[in-house]
Write a protein that holds these residues in place. Structure first.
Motif, PDB file in Angstrom:
ATOM      1  N   GLY A  65       0.798  -1.210   0.000  1.00 56.78           N
ATOM      2  CA  GLY A  65       0.000   0.000   0.000  1.00 56.78           C
ATOM      3  C   GLY A  65       0.831   1.260   0.000  1.00 56.78           C
ATOM      4  O   GLY A  65       0.295   2.359  -0.137  1.00 56.78           O
ATOM      5  N   THR A  66       2.140   1.108   0.142  1.00 61.39           N
ATOM      6  CA  THR A  66       3.054   2.245   0.168  1.00 61.39           C
ATOM      7  C   THR A  66       4.062   2.163  -0.974  1.00 61.39           C
ATOM      8  O   THR A  66       4.253   3.123  -1.714  1.00 61.39           O
ATOM      9  CB  THR A  66       3.800   2.314   1.509  1.00 61.39           C
ATOM     10  N   CYS A  67       4.688   1.011  -1.112  1.00 64.82           N
ATOM     11  CA  CYS A  67       5.639   0.790  -2.208  1.00 64.82           C
ATOM     12  C   CYS A  67       4.977   0.102  -3.401  1.00 64.82           C
ATOM     13  O   CYS A  67       5.415   0.275  -4.547  1.00 64.82           O
ATOM     14  CB  CYS A  67       6.825  -0.043  -1.730  1.00 64.82           C
ATOM     15  N   ILE A  68       3.990  -0.708  -3.150  1.00 65.74           N
ATOM     16  CA  ILE A  68       3.156  -1.267  -4.216  1.00 65.74           C
ATOM     17  C   ILE A  68       1.696  -1.074  -3.827  1.00 65.74           C
ATOM     18  O   ILE A  68       1.346  -1.143  -2.660  1.00 65.74           O
ATOM     19  CB  ILE A  68       3.436  -2.764  -4.492  1.00 65.74           C
ATOM     20  N   PHE A  69       0.877  -0.814  -4.818  1.00 60.41           N
ATOM     21  CA  PHE A  69      -0.549  -0.611  -4.581  1.00 60.41           C
ATOM     22  C   PHE A  69      -1.261  -1.918  -4.893  1.00 60.41           C
ATOM     23  O   PHE A  69      -1.730  -2.157  -6.005  1.00 60.41           O
ATOM     24  CB  PHE A  69      -1.070   0.543  -5.430  1.00 60.41           C
ATOM     25  N   ASP A  70      -1.333  -2.776  -3.875  1.00 61.14           N
ATOM     26  CA  ASP A  70      -1.783  -4.154  -4.077  1.00 61.14           C
ATOM     27  C   ASP A  70      -3.018  -4.513  -3.272  1.00 61.14           C
ATOM     28  O   ASP A  70      -3.377  -5.686  -3.178  1.00 61.14           O
ATOM     29  CB  ASP A  70      -0.660  -5.124  -3.706  1.00 61.14           C
ATOM     30  N   GLY A  71      -3.696  -3.513  -2.704  1.00 55.21           N
ATOM     31  CA  GLY A  71      -4.845  -3.809  -1.850  1.00 55.21           C
ATOM     32  C   GLY A  71      -5.918  -4.629  -2.540  1.00 55.21           C
ATOM     33  O   GLY A  71      -6.463  -5.568  -1.952  1.00 55.21           O
ATOM     34  N   LYS A  72      -6.217  -4.304  -3.789  1.00 55.90           N
ATOM     35  CA  LYS A  72      -7.293  -5.029  -4.466  1.00 55.90           C
ATOM     36  C   LYS A  72      -6.930  -6.490  -4.723  1.00 55.90           C
ATOM     37  O   LYS A  72      -7.818  -7.345  -4.814  1.00 55.90           O
ATOM     38  CB  LYS A  72      -7.669  -4.339  -5.767  1.00 55.90           C
ATOM     39  N   TYR A  73      -5.650  -6.779  -4.789  1.00 56.32           N
ATOM     40  CA  TYR A  73      -5.231  -8.165  -5.006  1.00 56.32           C
ATOM     41  C   TYR A  73      -5.319  -8.974  -3.717  1.00 56.32           C
ATOM     42  O   TYR A  73      -5.619 -10.171  -3.751  1.00 56.32           O
ATOM     43  CB  TYR A  73      -3.831  -8.205  -5.607  1.00 56.32           C
ATOM     44  N   HIS A  74      -5.061  -8.325  -2.587  1.00 59.69           N
ATOM     45  CA  HIS A  74      -5.301  -8.990  -1.303  1.00 59.69           C
ATOM     46  C   HIS A  74      -6.795  -9.289  -1.149  1.00 59.69           C
ATOM     47  O   HIS A  74      -7.187 -10.397  -0.757  1.00 59.69           O
ATOM     48  CB  HIS A  74      -4.820  -8.109  -0.148  1.00 59.69           C
ATOM     49  N   ASN A  75      -7.628  -8.300  -1.462  1.00 59.42           N
ATOM     50  CA  ASN A  75      -9.081  -8.497  -1.352  1.00 59.42           C
ATOM     51  C   ASN A  75      -9.563  -9.599  -2.287  1.00 59.42           C
ATOM     52  O   ASN A  75     -10.396 -10.425  -1.909  1.00 59.42           O
ATOM     53  CB  ASN A  75      -9.807  -7.189  -1.662  1.00 59.42           C
ATOM     54  N   LYS A  76      -9.047  -9.593  -3.514  1.00 58.60           N
ATOM     55  CA  LYS A  76      -9.442 -10.612  -4.489  1.00 58.60           C
ATOM     56  C   LYS A  76      -8.996 -11.994  -4.039  1.00 58.60           C
ATOM     57  O   LYS A  76      -9.729 -12.986  -4.199  1.00 58.60           O
ATOM     58  CB  LYS A  76      -8.826 -10.288  -5.854  1.00 58.60           C
ATOM     59  N   GLY A 134      -2.246   6.337  -2.498  1.00 59.10           N
ATOM     60  CA  GLY A 134      -2.566   5.821  -3.823  1.00 59.10           C
ATOM     61  C   GLY A 134      -3.345   4.532  -3.843  1.00 59.10           C
ATOM     62  O   GLY A 134      -3.999   4.200  -4.843  1.00 59.10           O
ATOM     63  N   ASP A 135      -3.318   3.780  -2.769  1.00 62.07           N
ATOM     64  CA  ASP A 135      -4.013   2.498  -2.714  1.00 62.07           C
ATOM     65  C   ASP A 135      -5.064   2.489  -1.610  1.00 62.07           C
ATOM     66  O   ASP A 135      -5.509   1.443  -1.172  1.00 62.07           O
ATOM     67  CB  ASP A 135      -2.994   1.381  -2.457  1.00 62.07           C
ATOM     68  N   SER A 136      -5.480   3.671  -1.152  1.00 64.75           N
ATOM     69  CA  SER A 136      -6.317   3.723   0.030  1.00 64.75           C
ATOM     70  C   SER A 136      -7.452   4.715  -0.134  1.00 64.75           C
ATOM     71  O   SER A 136      -7.299   5.776  -0.742  1.00 64.75           O
ATOM     72  CB  SER A 136      -5.470   4.107   1.249  1.00 64.75           C
ATOM     73  N   TRP A 137      -8.578   4.377   0.465  1.00 65.21           N
ATOM     74  CA  TRP A 137      -9.695   5.311   0.552  1.00 65.21           C
ATOM     75  C   TRP A 137      -9.476   6.329   1.652  1.00 65.21           C
ATOM     76  O   TRP A 137     -10.140   7.345   1.729  1.00 65.21           O
ATOM     77  CB  TRP A 137     -10.986   4.542   0.837  1.00 65.21           C
ATOM     78  N   ASN A 138      -8.513   6.041   2.517  1.00 71.24           N
ATOM     79  CA  ASN A 138      -8.305   6.876   3.699  1.00 71.24           C
ATOM     80  C   ASN A 138      -7.440   8.093   3.359  1.00 71.24           C
ATOM     81  O   ASN A 138      -6.212   8.005   3.299  1.00 71.24           O
ATOM     82  CB  ASN A 138      -7.645   6.062   4.813  1.00 71.24           C
ATOM     83  N   THR A 139      -8.075   9.218   3.104  1.00 73.16           N
ATOM     84  CA  THR A 139      -7.339  10.437   2.787  1.00 73.16           C
ATOM     85  C   THR A 139      -7.256  11.374   3.994  1.00 73.16           C
ATOM     86  O   THR A 139      -6.920  12.536   3.854  1.00 73.16           O
ATOM     87  CB  THR A 139      -7.998  11.175   1.613  1.00 73.16           C
TER      88      THR A 139
END
Length: 222
Positions: free
Chosen positions: A13-24, A194-199
């Motif tokens: 979530g910081t160096c790679i934006f992979d959240g959706k792949y964890h969820n999937k 970049g990978d988060s809804w939390n702004t």
């Protein structure tokens, strides 16, 4: 950027934006375990932002021991690693240039991540991380350490770098990560969204800047 500082990166979530792949991966694995479909709404309600124990117990309907959670979670991670390779997920935009800057400026740096050894070894191989990081300096989840928001991971990373906490700049994408860094004495935290809804991480103690990715980062402003 001052040469007397050091940099610590969270990874996922910081160096790679992979959240959706964890969820999937969770979605696919829960469907495999329960033999029932898991909708996108289920993912939003019962997977995103939840711990592995919470996810598994909700969908399976019974309480799990820590060893069972660990076993199930590793199966999910196997699916996640396959997805990461299948979709060829890249490093966050601008990160390579920033890492090259740190390397050329001889600024100390490391990773403090809750990823396990299997995943971190994959990241090192896939992204050639040994160009910028020493494996022995990286702090990861060995299954025995307290996880974020406990400051242990950051305290261990600070010790490995040999720099005082007030000289550290940390990059984080989660509330628990920001809280862990702050509890370790770090007062210069940059939120990566970049990978988060939390702004709203910019409102957290210790966070002085917020970027979507590293193309927005100006090292001269450190």
């Amino acid at each position: 950027m001052r040469e007397n500082i050091a940099v610590i990166f969270d990874f996922n979530g910081t160096c790679i934006f992979d959240g959706k792949y964890h969820n999937k991966a969770w979605q696919m694995y829960i469907e495999e375990l329960s033999l029932k479909p898991v909708s996108d709404r289920d993912v939003s309600l019962w997977i995103m932002g939840k711990t592995p124990k919470e996810i598994l117990e909700h969908f399976l309907g019974y309480e799990l021991t820590d060893s069972m959670v660990a076993q199930f979670s590793e199966e999910k991670e196997r699916i996640y690693r396959k997805l990461l390779m299948e979709y060829d997920v890249s490093l966050a935009p601008g990160l390579k240039d920033f890492l090259n800057y740190l390397l050329l400026a001889q600024i100390k740096r490391t990773i403090a991540s809750t990823a396990d050894a299997w995943n971190m070894k994959m990241y090192f191989e896939k992204y050639n991380l040994d160009m910028w990081f020493k494996w022995e300096d990286v702090v990861i989840n060995d299954g025995k350490i307290p996880l974020k928001p406990h400051p242990y991971i950051y305290l261990a990373a600070i010790e490995k770098l040999g720099v005082s906490a007030d000289k550290i700049v940390a990059f984080e994408d989660s509330e628990s990560g920001v809280e862990a860094a702050y509890a370790a004495g770090i007062r210069h935290i940059i939120a990566v969204t970049g990978d988060s809804w939390n702004t709203k991480l910019i409102t957290k103690p210790g966070v002085y800047a917020q970027i979507k990715n590293y193309t927005e980062l100006n090292p001269d402003n450190f």
